[in-house]
Design a protein around this motif. Structure first.
Motif, PDB file in Angstrom:
ATOM      1  N   CYS A  32       0.857  -0.881   0.142  1.00  0.00           N
ATOM      2  CA  CYS A  32      -0.051   0.568  -0.288  1.00  0.00           C
ATOM      3  C   CYS A  32       1.351   1.329  -0.018  1.00  0.00           C
ATOM      4  N   GLU A  33       1.269   2.305  -0.917  1.00  0.00           N
ATOM      5  CA  GLU A  33       1.897   3.726  -1.108  1.00  0.00           C
ATOM      6  C   GLU A  33       1.127   4.560  -1.025  1.00  0.00           C
ATOM      7  N   LYS A  34       1.478   5.892  -1.542  1.00  0.00           N
ATOM      8  CA  LYS A  34       0.916   7.189  -1.549  1.00  0.00           C
ATOM      9  C   LYS A  34      -0.299   6.872  -1.247  1.00  0.00           C
ATOM     10  N   ASN A  35      -0.433   7.124   0.035  1.00  0.00           N
ATOM     11  CA  ASN A  35      -1.797   7.098   0.927  1.00  0.00           C
ATOM     12  C   ASN A  35      -1.922   8.461   0.740  1.00  0.00           C
ATOM     13  N   PHE A  36      -3.923   9.067   0.691  1.00  0.00           N
ATOM     14  CA  PHE A  36      -4.007  10.552   0.483  1.00  0.00           C
ATOM     15  C   PHE A  36      -5.406  10.676   1.121  1.00  0.00           C
ATOM     16  N   THR A  37      -5.148  11.877   1.813  1.00  0.00           N
ATOM     17  CA  THR A  37      -6.633  11.618   2.463  1.00  0.00           C
ATOM     18  C   THR A  37      -7.762  13.738   1.829  1.00  0.00           C
ATOM     19  N   GLN A  38      -8.268  12.992   1.682  1.00  0.00           N
ATOM     20  CA  GLN A  38      -9.479  14.239   1.990  1.00  0.00           C
ATOM     21  C   GLN A  38      -9.466  14.826   0.272  1.00  0.00           C
ATOM     22  N   ASN A  39      -9.336  13.729  -0.593  1.00  0.00           N
ATOM     23  CA  ASN A  39      -9.928  13.650  -1.862  1.00  0.00           C
ATOM     24  C   ASN A  39     -11.205  12.736  -2.623  1.00  0.00           C
ATOM     25  N   TYR A  40     -12.227  13.514  -2.173  1.00  0.00           N
ATOM     26  CA  TYR A  40     -13.003  12.286  -3.756  1.00  0.00           C
ATOM     27  C   TYR A  40     -13.399  11.981  -3.983  1.00  0.00           C
ATOM     28  N   ASN A  41     -12.838  12.585  -4.999  1.00  0.00           N
ATOM     29  CA  ASN A  41     -12.506  13.003  -6.656  1.00  0.00           C
ATOM     30  C   ASN A  41     -12.127  11.618  -7.114  1.00  0.00           C
ATOM     31  N   LEU A  42     -10.407  11.181  -6.088  1.00  0.00           N
ATOM     32  CA  LEU A  42      -9.666  10.198  -6.262  1.00  0.00           C
ATOM     33  C   LEU A  42     -10.409   8.969  -5.553  1.00  0.00           C
ATOM     34  N   GLN A  43     -11.224   9.023  -4.543  1.00  0.00           N
ATOM     35  CA  GLN A  43     -11.341   8.031  -4.527  1.00  0.00           C
ATOM     36  C   GLN A  43     -12.516   7.571  -4.948  1.00  0.00           C
ATOM     37  N   SER A  44     -13.710   8.270  -5.491  1.00  0.00           N
ATOM     38  CA  SER A  44     -14.804   7.858  -5.942  1.00  0.00           C
ATOM     39  C   SER A  44     -14.388   6.751  -7.306  1.00  0.00           C
ATOM     40  N   ASN A  45     -13.468   8.052  -8.089  1.00  0.00           N
ATOM     41  CA  ASN A  45     -12.279   6.761 -10.113  1.00  0.00           C
ATOM     42  C   ASN A  45     -11.666   5.691  -9.331  1.00  0.00           C
ATOM     43  N   ILE A  46     -10.960   5.345  -8.382  1.00  0.00           N
ATOM     44  CA  ILE A  46     -10.625   3.716  -7.685  1.00  0.00           C
ATOM     45  C   ILE A  46     -11.434   3.101  -7.079  1.00  0.00           C
ATOM     46  N   ASP A  47     -12.762   3.660  -6.882  1.00  0.00           N
ATOM     47  CA  ASP A  47     -13.715   2.930  -6.327  1.00  0.00           C
ATOM     48  C   ASP A  47     -14.489   2.194  -7.829  1.00  0.00           C
ATOM     49  N   ASN A  48     -14.584   2.752  -8.859  1.00  0.00           N
ATOM     50  CA  ASN A  48     -14.724   3.090  -9.636  1.00  0.00           C
ATOM     51  C   ASN A  48     -14.217   1.688 -11.356  1.00  0.00           C
ATOM     52  N   LEU A  49     -12.861   2.428 -11.000  1.00  0.00           N
ATOM     53  CA  LEU A  49     -11.869   1.556 -11.819  1.00  0.00           C
ATOM     54  C   LEU A  49     -11.962  -0.158 -10.845  1.00  0.00           C
ATOM     55  N   LEU A  50     -11.797   0.089  -9.590  1.00  0.00           N
ATOM     56  CA  LEU A  50     -12.414  -1.932  -9.024  1.00  0.00           C
ATOM     57  C   LEU A  50     -13.536  -2.718  -9.508  1.00  0.00           C
ATOM     58  N   VAL A  51     -15.143  -1.513  -9.314  1.00  0.00           N
ATOM     59  CA  VAL A  51     -15.914  -1.744  -9.890  1.00  0.00           C
ATOM     60  C   VAL A  51     -15.309  -2.517 -11.609  1.00  0.00           C
ATOM     61  N   ASP A  52     -14.896  -1.397 -12.414  1.00  0.00           N
ATOM     62  CA  ASP A  52     -14.996  -1.618 -13.852  1.00  0.00           C
ATOM     63  C   ASP A  52     -14.038  -3.386 -14.037  1.00  0.00           C
ATOM     64  N   MET A  53     -12.833  -3.103 -13.156  1.00  0.00           N
ATOM     65  CA  MET A  53     -11.890  -4.405 -13.318  1.00  0.00           C
ATOM     66  C   MET A  53     -12.706  -6.050 -12.684  1.00  0.00           C
ATOM     67  N   ALA A  54     -13.496  -5.458 -11.852  1.00  0.00           N
ATOM     68  CA  ALA A  54     -14.425  -6.779 -11.456  1.00  0.00           C
ATOM     69  C   ALA A  54     -15.277  -7.102 -12.674  1.00  0.00           C
ATOM     70  N   PHE A  55     -15.414  -6.258 -13.241  1.00  0.00           N
ATOM     71  CA  PHE A  55     -16.540  -6.816 -14.773  1.00  0.00           C
ATOM     72  C   PHE A  55     -15.615  -7.020 -15.504  1.00  0.00           C
ATOM     73  N   GLN A  56     -14.709  -6.365 -15.894  1.00  0.00           N
ATOM     74  CA  GLN A  56     -13.667  -7.115 -17.555  1.00  0.00           C
ATOM     75  C   GLN A  56     -13.384  -8.462 -17.132  1.00  0.00           C
ATOM     76  N   SER A  57     -12.851  -8.365 -15.447  1.00  0.00           N
ATOM     77  CA  SER A  57     -11.917 -10.188 -15.220  1.00  0.00           C
ATOM     78  C   SER A  57     -12.978 -10.959 -15.645  1.00  0.00           C
ATOM     79  N   SER A  58     -14.488 -10.794 -15.283  1.00  0.00           N
ATOM     80  CA  SER A  58     -15.614 -11.630 -15.517  1.00  0.00           C
ATOM     81  C   SER A  58     -15.599 -12.040 -17.435  1.00  0.00           C
TER      82      SER A  58
END
Length: 266
Positions: A32-58
């Motif tokens: 786990c690297e490059k910690n960040f705080t209070q960046n809603y847009n980045l966290q939202s993009n990470i969440d969307n990325l994880l959902v998309d990668m789960a879908f693609q892998s299926s």
């Protein structure tokens, strides 16, 4: 190997009870690297990325994804499963990794995470299409062969064969086996695999695996099993069937392999 970060693990699969070892449903390693705080847009993009990668892998047993438009909010991701996995098993594995890293790496802008059969990497720095020769995780079996020279020669021949065509394969995955005469006329079969993530081009895949082969020759000599995981590719051999090979596929049963998860960290 100057300026290269190597993580070594010894695998104890004989003397320890299986309950003390990791399973396919556990992380075997993560960063786990490059910690960040209070960046809603980045966290939202990470969440969307994880959902998309789960879908693609299926659908594809792999994933390459990007969310955001650059700057501090963009995030890039790659996921891959071992080439012998089904689409359903791959998706379940990736979803499991994502669940784990949300718990273990909250607020991380870069994560590398491995389970036994799958791998996920995301980063706020664009790494897609590149391989990183500065970080390699090395898993070495604690068991030694009675005829290390014969095994080393067999491994070198087998790894040369399985890596030769990987970059041109659709899944960038190749496996093979070799049988040789060992100590006291014993017969030993070695199984091997090589794989690159799908974001790597042919030349990047080739050089990633070439780097791992050099490290395998340097660090794994005399061992009955060894796995090297780089950023972009993986190389592994064992003296047991650790893949869902053709005969198991015909029977509809996956080969059972000792999980390489307990480690002594150097």
């Amino acid at each position: 190997m100057k300026n290269q970060q190597l993580f070594f693990f010894l695998l104890f699969v004989v003397s320890l009870p299986i309950s003390t070892l990791g399973t396919d449903s556990e992380l075997i390693y993560h960063q786990c690297e490059k910690n960040f705080t209070q960046n809603y847009n980045l966290q939202s993009n990470i969440d969307n990325l994880l959902v998309d990668m789960a879908f693609q892998s299926s659908l594809h047993r792999s994933a390459v994804s990007t969310f955001g438009r650059g700057g501090y909010d963009a995030v890039y991701g790659v996921a891959r499963c071992d080439g012998d996995m089904s689409h359903e098993a791959c998706s379940a594995c990736i979803i499991g990794v994502e669940h784990d890293i949300l718990a273990t790496c909250p607020g991380s802008g870069a994560v590398h995470a491995w389970r036994e059969k799958c791998y996920l990497h995301y980063d706020v720095t664009d790494f897609v299409g590149k391989w990183d020769h500065n970080t390699t995780t090395v898993w070495i079996s604690s068991s030694k062969t009675e005829d290390p020279k014969a095994v080393e020669q067999g491994v070198a021949e087998l790894m040369g064969e399985v890596t030769a065509e990987v970059a041109r394969e659709t899944l960038k995955f190749k496996w093979g086996q070799i049988t040789l005469e060992g100590y006291n006329d014993s017969i030993v079969t070695i199984y091997g695999m090589a794989q690159c993530t799908l974001d790597l081009g042919e030349s990047e895949c080739h050089y990633c695996l070439k780097s791992l082969r050099l490290e395998m020759a340097e660090y794994c000599g005399g061992s009955v099993g060894c796995r090297l995981i780089g950023i972009g590719c993986v190389l592994r051999y064992e003296i047991y069937k650790f893949l869902f090979l053709e005969e198991e596929a015909a029977a509809g049963v996956e080969a059972q392999a000792p999980p390489p998860s307990l480690a002594a960290d150097y």
